[in-house]
Design a protein around this motif. Structure first.
Motif, PDB file in Angstrom:
ATOM      1  N   LEU A 113      23.481 -19.086   2.338  1.00 14.98           N
ATOM      2  CA  LEU A 113      24.521 -19.812   1.630  1.00 14.98           C
ATOM      3  C   LEU A 113      23.892 -20.860   0.733  1.00 14.98           C
ATOM      4  CD1 LEU A 113      27.008 -20.386   4.599  1.00 14.98           C
ATOM      5  CD2 LEU A 113      27.177 -18.667   2.796  1.00 14.98           C
ATOM      6  N   ALA A 114      24.630 -21.304  -0.268  1.00 10.66           N
ATOM      7  CA  ALA A 114      24.106 -22.323  -1.178  1.00 10.66           C
ATOM      8  C   ALA A 114      23.798 -23.596  -0.398  1.00 10.66           C
ATOM      9  CB  ALA A 114      25.119 -22.613  -2.281  1.00 10.66           C
ATOM     10  N   PRO A 115      22.592 -24.152  -0.551  1.00 13.71           N
ATOM     11  CA  PRO A 115      22.253 -25.391   0.159  1.00 13.71           C
ATOM     12  C   PRO A 115      23.005 -26.588  -0.415  1.00 13.71           C
ATOM     13  CG  PRO A 115      20.465 -24.740  -1.298  1.00 13.71           C
ATOM     14  CD  PRO A 115      21.467 -23.639  -1.341  1.00 13.71           C
ATOM     15  N   GLU A 116      22.916 -27.709   0.303  1.00  9.09           N
ATOM     16  CA  GLU A 116      23.689 -28.890  -0.059  1.00  9.09           C
ATOM     17  C   GLU A 116      23.193 -29.575  -1.326  1.00  9.09           C
ATOM     18  OE1 GLU A 116      23.837 -31.458   3.423  1.00  9.09           O
ATOM     19  OE2 GLU A 116      23.684 -29.691   4.689  1.00  9.09           O
ATOM     20  N   CYS A 117      21.890 -29.516  -1.575  1.00  9.93           N
ATOM     21  CA  CYS A 117      21.357 -30.195  -2.759  1.00  9.93           C
ATOM     22  C   CYS A 117      20.110 -29.472  -3.253  1.00  9.93           C
ATOM     23  CB  CYS A 117      21.051 -31.662  -2.439  1.00  9.93           C
ATOM     24  SG  CYS A 117      19.755 -31.894  -1.221  1.00  9.93           S
ATOM     25  N   ASP A 118      19.652 -29.872  -4.421  1.00 12.63           N
ATOM     26  CA  ASP A 118      18.499 -29.239  -5.072  1.00 12.63           C
ATOM     27  C   ASP A 118      17.325 -30.214  -5.060  1.00 12.63           C
ATOM     28  OD1 ASP A 118      16.667 -27.974  -6.683  1.00 12.63           O
ATOM     29  OD2 ASP A 118      18.131 -27.368  -8.204  1.00 12.63           O
ATOM     30  N   LEU A 119      16.275 -29.872  -4.329  1.00 10.95           N
ATOM     31  CA  LEU A 119      15.071 -30.709  -4.254  1.00 10.95           C
ATOM     32  C   LEU A 119      13.856 -29.969  -4.822  1.00 10.95           C
ATOM     33  CD1 LEU A 119      15.451 -32.334  -0.702  1.00 10.95           C
ATOM     34  CD2 LEU A 119      16.100 -33.284  -2.925  1.00 10.95           C
ATOM     35  N   ARG A 120      14.110 -29.058  -5.734  1.00 13.30           N
ATOM     36  CA  ARG A 120      12.992 -28.296  -6.300  1.00 13.30           C
ATOM     37  C   ARG A 120      12.067 -29.146  -7.162  1.00 13.30           C
ATOM     38  NH1 ARG A 120      16.116 -23.306  -8.898  1.00 13.30           N
ATOM     39  NH2 ARG A 120      17.617 -25.017  -9.245  1.00 13.30           N
ATOM     40  N   HIS A 121      12.507 -30.358  -7.525  1.00 13.56           N
ATOM     41  CA  HIS A 121      11.650 -31.237  -8.313  1.00 13.56           C
ATOM     42  C   HIS A 121      10.567 -31.902  -7.463  1.00 13.56           C
ATOM     43  CE1 HIS A 121      14.755 -33.797  -6.565  1.00 13.56           C
ATOM     44  NE2 HIS A 121      13.913 -34.810  -6.663  1.00 13.56           N
ATOM     45  N   ALA A 145       5.375 -46.631  11.751  1.00  9.83           N
ATOM     46  CA  ALA A 145       6.545 -46.585  12.624  1.00  9.83           C
ATOM     47  C   ALA A 145       7.758 -46.114  11.834  1.00  9.83           C
ATOM     48  CB  ALA A 145       6.818 -47.954  13.236  1.00  9.83           C
ATOM     49  N   VAL A 146       8.633 -45.337  12.462  1.00  8.34           N
ATOM     50  CA  VAL A 146       9.811 -44.791  11.793  1.00  8.34           C
ATOM     51  C   VAL A 146      10.850 -45.887  11.582  1.00  8.34           C
ATOM     52  CG1 VAL A 146      11.711 -43.132  11.987  1.00  8.34           C
ATOM     53  CG2 VAL A 146       9.428 -42.510  12.805  1.00  8.34           C
ATOM     54  N   THR A 147      11.361 -45.971  10.344  1.00  4.78           N
ATOM     55  CA  THR A 147      12.424 -46.931  10.035  1.00  4.78           C
ATOM     56  C   THR A 147      13.745 -46.246   9.702  1.00  4.78           C
ATOM     57  OG1 THR A 147      11.734 -47.019   7.708  1.00  4.78           O
ATOM     58  CG2 THR A 147      10.764 -48.646   9.216  1.00  4.78           C
ATOM     59  N   ALA A 148      13.703 -44.988   9.266  1.00  3.63           N
ATOM     60  CA  ALA A 148      14.925 -44.236   8.957  1.00  3.63           C
ATOM     61  C   ALA A 148      14.581 -42.757   8.883  1.00  3.63           C
ATOM     62  CB  ALA A 148      15.544 -44.698   7.646  1.00  3.63           C
ATOM     63  N   ALA A 149      15.596 -41.908   9.154  1.00  2.12           N
ATOM     64  CA  ALA A 149      15.345 -40.471   9.093  1.00  2.12           C
ATOM     65  C   ALA A 149      16.660 -39.717   8.951  1.00  2.12           C
ATOM     66  CB  ALA A 149      14.624 -39.991  10.354  1.00  2.12           C
ATOM     67  N   ASN A 150      16.618 -38.596   8.242  1.00  2.00           N
ATOM     68  CA  ASN A 150      17.757 -37.698   8.151  1.00  2.00           C
ATOM     69  C   ASN A 150      17.276 -36.295   7.828  1.00  2.00           C
ATOM     70  OD1 ASN A 150      18.028 -37.041   5.110  1.00  2.00           O
ATOM     71  ND2 ASN A 150      17.859 -39.271   5.127  1.00  2.00           N
ATOM     72  N   VAL A 151      18.167 -35.307   7.959  1.00  4.33           N
ATOM     73  CA  VAL A 151      17.831 -33.931   7.634  1.00  4.33           C
ATOM     74  C   VAL A 151      19.038 -33.271   6.986  1.00  4.33           C
ATOM     75  CG1 VAL A 151      18.461 -33.167   9.969  1.00  4.33           C
ATOM     76  CG2 VAL A 151      17.029 -31.711   8.545  1.00  4.33           C
ATOM     77  N   LEU A 152      18.779 -32.453   5.971  1.00  6.06           N
ATOM     78  CA  LEU A 152      19.846 -31.710   5.307  1.00  6.06           C
ATOM     79  C   LEU A 152      19.289 -30.418   4.732  1.00  6.06           C
ATOM     80  CD1 LEU A 152      19.044 -32.239   2.135  1.00  6.06           C
ATOM     81  CD2 LEU A 152      20.402 -34.293   2.406  1.00  6.06           C
ATOM     82  N   ARG A 153      20.174 -29.474   4.433  1.00  5.72           N
ATOM     83  CA  ARG A 153      19.771 -28.212   3.819  1.00  5.72           C
ATOM     84  C   ARG A 153      19.649 -28.417   2.321  1.00  5.72           C
ATOM     85  NH1 ARG A 153      23.164 -24.329   3.572  1.00  5.72           N
ATOM     86  NH2 ARG A 153      21.636 -22.657   3.419  1.00  5.72           N
ATOM     87  N   ALA A 154      18.532 -27.960   1.758  1.00  4.86           N
ATOM     88  CA  ALA A 154      18.295 -28.142   0.331  1.00  4.86           C
ATOM     89  C   ALA A 154      17.505 -26.969  -0.223  1.00  4.86           C
ATOM     90  CB  ALA A 154      17.536 -29.447   0.085  1.00  4.86           C
TER      91      ALA A 154
END
Length: 454
Positions: free
Chosen positions: A30-38, A136-145
């Motif tokens: 399916l089409a991913p949520e965003c385009d990170l090809r750059h 040390a980790v300060t923020a994190a997220n994951v998404l389909r791209a």
């Protein structure tokens, strides 16, 4: 012939059902949520790899670092409850054998449409992890791209480029990130064993065994995977749903025994050093190191998967990592990662975990246990047969070896060359010392080698 027989002995599935192959050939994400090809992602793997699960990018942020880790979007290609899903559950993981791999998914996916091959547009789960200057980790997220890898790097060439100062970003930044994350591991009390690998290689002359320690670039790269696995584990715990990879801490008596064993070997564990610091200080080529590593490996046992949906489980930590941890970075090669990715993406977006994933979570631990047991037994059996083949025509010859373990009246010794580990009688032998051994017998069909100490 002996290696081929293992596939029958362990009921290794050579081919996929026709329905599973048809699903794999027809599947389109399916089409991913965003385009990170750059973003100029690159992959880093062993030479010749085609099943590319991960691609990374590193950049300096305003106050620290930004690590992006793209993971192959296997869930997009495998319909829950379908024939391909069923075949993958039966397999559990990719099997690596001397005479070829047996993939978790059809190669059209694992080495084709789902693999993060260079120059190809791919759907991926992209983890974005922000770190402070100390790692040390300060923020994190994951998404389909949608992503596109710029280059397929391999470990030996990458190591040479880094040492020569010729590495380009993001590879040039990997050593710094790897080191600060290793320091975070030390502060947590974790300990990466970095055990020497025994790899079977097929050559024009036949099979041979290579024993080597991982390159520094492999250890730095592993820290990226550990980072994302830790973030995933903590994300799941925070939301009260998921599947963790756990391991109990060694009991106090086991640690006392380890201290006694290494002291007897002449390499005492200084009280001011952590377990990880002690292991990292060992010299790779020292005669006593194999015996110490063998003793260290025996400390951490009982790795398992634990599912929870509501209250957290009693065991939440992977003791060798010293943190909650989840498998989410190798979905092409390991079944459980598909669930981990789907769960974390839903949690990161603030959505409910898909019903198929939450309902089938409880089945995963047993599937993975069975798969891991078969993979471990198969790998050991293959190694035993190649070791026997290396010594079959050398009955009566003498070799230099290192005694790595004494158990009652038997000793495990490691021949220096060819790199074969086998047993002999323990009378008069001392762990961590050199010894001359003579080959008494070598049976390829059953993978048995018998040595005698001289």
């Amino acid at each position: 012939m002996a290696l081929a027989a293992l596939r029958t002995e362990f009921a290794v599935a050579e081919s996929f059902p026709a329905a599973a192959l048809a699903e794999a050939a027809a599947a389109t994400p399916l089409a991913p949520e965003c385009d990170l090809r750059h973003i100029p992602f690159v992959t880093l793997d062993p030479v010749g790899s085609r099943d590319l699960d991960q691609a990374f990018h590193i950049e300096r942020g305003r106050s620290g670092w930004i690590v992006r880790y793209a993971i192959a979007d296997v869930p997009a290609f495998v319909a829950p409850g379908g024939a391909l899903d069923a075949a993958a559950r039966d397999r559990g993981q990719t099997l690596y054998l001397p005479d070829g791999t047996v993939p978790l998914h059809p190669r059209v996916l694992s080495e084709g449409h789902a693999s993060l091959l260079p120059g190809e547009d791919r759907s991926a789960y992209v983890w974005t992890v922000e770190l402070d200057p100390d790692g040390a980790v300060t923020a994190a997220n994951v998404l389909r791209a949608q992503v596109r890898s710029r280059a397929q790097l391999d470990y030996p060439a990458a190591q040479l480029d880094i040492e020569a100062g010729a590495a380009q970003e993001p590879l040039s930044l990997l050593p710094e990130i790897g080191r600060i994350r290793a320091e975070q591991e030390r502060l947590r009390g974790g300990a990466s064993l970095n055990m020497p690998e025994e790899q079977i290689r097929e050559t024009a002359e036949g099979y041979r065994i290579e024993r080597r320690f991982p390159l520094p670039v492999e250890e730095w790269n592993a820290q990226l995977s550990l980072l994302v696995g830790i973030v995933a584990g903590e994300m799941m715990l925070g939301a009260g749903i998921g599947i963790l990879r756990t391991m109990p801490a060694p009991p106090p008596e086991a640690l006392r025994e380890f201290r006694d064993r290494v002291a007897a070997l002449g390499e005492p564990w200084a009280p001011e050093l952590s377990y990880g610091e002690y292991l990292h200080a060992l010299e790779h080529g020292a005669v006593r190191t194999p015996a110490i590593m063998q003793a260290a490996a025996s400390l951490f046992r009982g790795a398992d998967y634990v599912v929870f949906n509501g209250a957290p489980p009693e065991e939440t930590v992977q003791a060798a990592i010293a943190s909650p941890y989840a498998h989410v970075t190798a979905p092409l090669r390991r079944l459980v990662d598909r669930w981990g990715l789907v769960v974390c993406a839903a949690l990161s977006a603030g959505h409910a975990v898909p019903g198929w994933a939450s309902e089938s979570l409880p089945a995963l631990p047993q599937l993975m246990r069975a798969s891991q047991q078969r993979a471990s037994q198969l790998g050991s059996a293959a190694l035993d047969r190649v070791e026997a083949a290396l010594l079959r025509d050398r009955i009566g010859e003498r070799f230099e070896a290192v005694v790595i373990e004494i158990r009652g009246d038997r000793a495990r010794v490691q021949i220096v060359e060819p790199p074969v580990t086998a047993q002999c009688e323990s009378a008069g032998l001392v762990a961590g010392t050199r010894v001359q051994v003579r080959v008494v017998s070598a049976d390829i069909a059953v993978g048995e080698v018998e040595l005698a100490a001289e």
